[in-house]
Design an enzyme around this catalytic site. Structure first.
Site: not given
Ligand SMILES: Cc1cc2nc3c(=O)[nH]c(=O)nc-3n(C[C@H](O)[C@H](O)[C@H](O)COP(=O)(O)OP(=O)(O)OC[C@H]3O[C@@H](n4cnc5c(N)ncnc54)[C@H](O)[C@@H]3O)c2cc1C
Length: 540
Positions: A289, A385, A115, A243, A350
């Site tokens: 990016r 990032r 990447e 992004h 993003h």
């Molecule tokens: C389209 C896209 C593509 C991506 N591609 C990549 C990739 O290829 N590789 C990579 O490393 N990263 C990628 N990322 C980034 C990565 O997906 C995220 O940074 C990572 O998954 C975040 O994980 P997390 O567990 O911190 O949060 P999340 O997966 O966002 O989970 C957050 C959780 O908190 C919950 N929540 C929020 N507020 C509340 C509340 N008030 N009460 C109860 N629950 C709540 C949500 O419902 C969810 O369950 C991408 C992101 C996007 C959007």
């Protein structure tokens, strides 16, 4: 009232990994799941993949790539730790334990891809739906774990701290201690008090504060807002990564076109076919990016066009369909066949590089409150990032926090849970029109004034608009019947202001904070302490 050892807010990769590890060590975990709607977490939508390792790779090389992407603001110890622990945890947890079906080549070996801004190929993926594969395997394991109780559909309203929510004398607790959260059980509108010895924020990012975003609906900075109101320190909030390539179509919600498309040879062009990226960076379409995103933004402003094009048509059609099946199918739904024609794209918000300040085990500045994943800021990403580091971040720091929490549960002497004042229900009807309109104001203001290119004038205008709106929203919130939309609007306002204030504090362009009229001599980062915290000991 629910009592538990550990409360985890969020079911993405960070919350899921932490919950599994703590539960497997024999402790009771309550997890909050906002809804059955899978759109509400970023993990589900990750496309490109997760950093693993590849030919010629080493922890030193990965550390260096992360630091280079971070534009001089990365905390090197965080990068080193991710590089040293990450690939091992991918193997142990994702591959061996959860058996995530990562894509393999004809020889049976993992298909490791490259990447942008990575020195070597090192990305493990499941075609272009890596996040879905990880989420499916992780949630299956979480649901099968008897020590984990999932409250769903359920939205956290606020963290419980003694100084905000209890009349308990403070001598048995450290002054600013978190003891759980108030949560809305959305099926019956009841507010439950969940008391926990340790509380973990894993609530993800804030892309949905912006008009154009790759994030699903509901990534509105809830955790940032709750932590800020509780008095936690925030760090680097101005560094919102945009992004460069989200699909542009008037009828489609912007969805991400993975960076690996450019890694695989896709070229950025104007509508007249001109490849413009060489004018901005020697790496052309493979430049970091933020540089690509701003270059597109400049070209759009200069040419008055609504989008530029991402062209992969020189590649074999069958290969494109098998390498990017999700993108191929989604674009086709809107009449764009990516094997035959270039794809219209715009930049979009993003990833939040900043967040709740933590140490390398996820400890926040509030006692017994932890933050992991995108909501947290260990300093890993600095001012920008590196692609595909954030799933790994959720895995590594979710795992580290779990180990530290298990240790804390063993060694700390916990006083009995404090008495918490009962929730006072409001009766005024909520108003969806107000919520919708206020959201539009937030999104347009953030996009135009606190977006890819910031100026002092734009930031000042944003402050005027958002402060005034926040006052209105707080009044509305204090009177209306609670629902997820209202909780989100209040949080979104707060999170937007956190980004705005950080951007106003930081007078130097760096990484993804780009300020016209930037000053050479300023710290180049922002720390937000807790002016929101009330004087200790005053319950209300
Ligand atoms: C389209 C896209 C593509 C991506 N591609 C990549 C990739 O290829 N590789 C990579 O490393 N990263 C990628 N990322 C980034 C990565 O997906 C995220 O940074 C990572 O998954 C975040 O994980 P997390 O567990 O911190 O949060 P999340 O997966 O966002 O989970 C957050 C959780 O908190 C919950 N929540 C929020 N507020 C509340 C509340 N008030 N009460 C109860 N629950 C709540 C949500 O419902 C969810 O369950 C991408 C992101 C996007 C959007």
């Amino acid at each position: 009232m629910i009592e538990t050892d550990v409360l985890i807010l969020g079911t993405g990769i960070a919350g899921g990994i932490a919950a599994l590890k703590v539960a497997q060590a024999g402790h009771r975990v309550v997890m909050l799941h906002r809804g059955t709607d899978p759109e509400q977490k970023n993990t589900r939508w990750a496309q490109g993949g997760i950093i693993y390792t590849g030919p010629g790779d080493s922890p030193e090389l990965l550390t260096q790539d992360i630091i280079t992407a971070g534009a001089g603001l990365t905390f090197p110890a965080a990068a080193r730790l991710l590089a040293e622990e990450g690939p091992r945890l991918v193997r142990e947890i994702l591959i061996d334990q959860l058996q995530v079906p990562f894509t393999r080549g004809a020889d049976g070996e993992f298909d490791i891809t490259e990447e942008a801004a990575h020195s070597v190929p090192r990305i493990l993926h499941q075609n272009d739906t890596t996040g879905l594969a990880v989420n499916t395997a992780l949630m299956a394991a979480v649901q099968a774990e008897p020590n984990i109780t999932i409250l769903s559909p359920c939205t956290a309203i606020d963290l419980l701290t003694l100084s905000h929510h209890s009349r308990e004398p403070l001598d048995v607790y450290a002054p600013n201690t978190c003891v759980g959260a108030h949560v809305l059980l959305r099926q019956d509108g009841k507010v439950e008090t969940v008391l926990a010895r340790e509380t973990v924020l894993a609530t993800g990012g804030l892309g949905d504060l912006y008009l154009h975003t790759t994030n699903p609906r509901g990534t509105r900075g809830d955790g940032i807002a709750m932590a800020y109101r509780a008095g936690a320190r925030l760090l680097n909030m101005e560094y919102v990564q945009f992004h460069p390539t989200a699909f542009y179509h008037p009828l489609a919600r912007r969805f991400l076109l993975s960076e690996s498309m450019r890694g695989e040879g896709a070229r950025l062009t104007l509508r007249n076919g001109e490849e413009f990226m060489q004018r901005y960076h020697p790496l052309g379409s493979l430049a970091p990016r933020d540089i690509v995103a701003r270059a597109i933004h400049q070209e759009l402003l200069a040419g008055g066009e609504p989008f530029v094009l991402l062209d992969l048509t020189h590649k074999d059609g069958a290969w494109i369909r098998s390498r990017f099946p999700f993108i191929y199918t989604e674009c086709l739904k809107y009449g764009v066949d990516i094997t035959r024609e270039p794809i219209p794209v715009v930049p979009a918000a993003h990833y939040s590089c900043g967040g709740v300040a933590t140490d390398l085990d996820g400890r926040s500045t509030i006692e017994r409150l932890w933050a992991i994943g995108e909501v947290a800021c260990t300093g890993l990403h600095g001012a920008n990032r590196l692609a595909s580091t954030s799933l790994l971040e959720g895995l590594v720091f979710g795992h580290r926090a779990a180990l530290a929490i298990v240790e804390a549960l063993k060694s700390r002497a916990y006083p009995p849970f404090p008495r918490i004042d009962p929730w006072v229900y409001q009766v005024e009807e909520s108003d969806p029109a107000l919520i919708l309109q206020d959201w539009m104001t937030v999104k347009y203001t953030m996009w135009n004034y606190v977006g890819l290119v910031r100026t002092r004038k734009r930031l000042q205008r944003a402050r005027q608009l958002l402060r005034e709106l926040q006052d209105e929203v707080e009044i509305f919130y204090a009177r209306a019947t609670l629902d997820d939309g209202l909780i989100g609007l209040r949080n979104g306002m707060q999170a937007a202001l956190a980004v705005l204030y950080a951007a106003m504090q930081n007078h130097t362009s760096r990484g993804c904070h780009y300020l016209d009229e930037s000053e050479k001599f300023s710290p180049g980062f922002s720390i937000m302490d807790n002016p929101a915290a009330p004087p200790l000991g005053q319950g209300f």
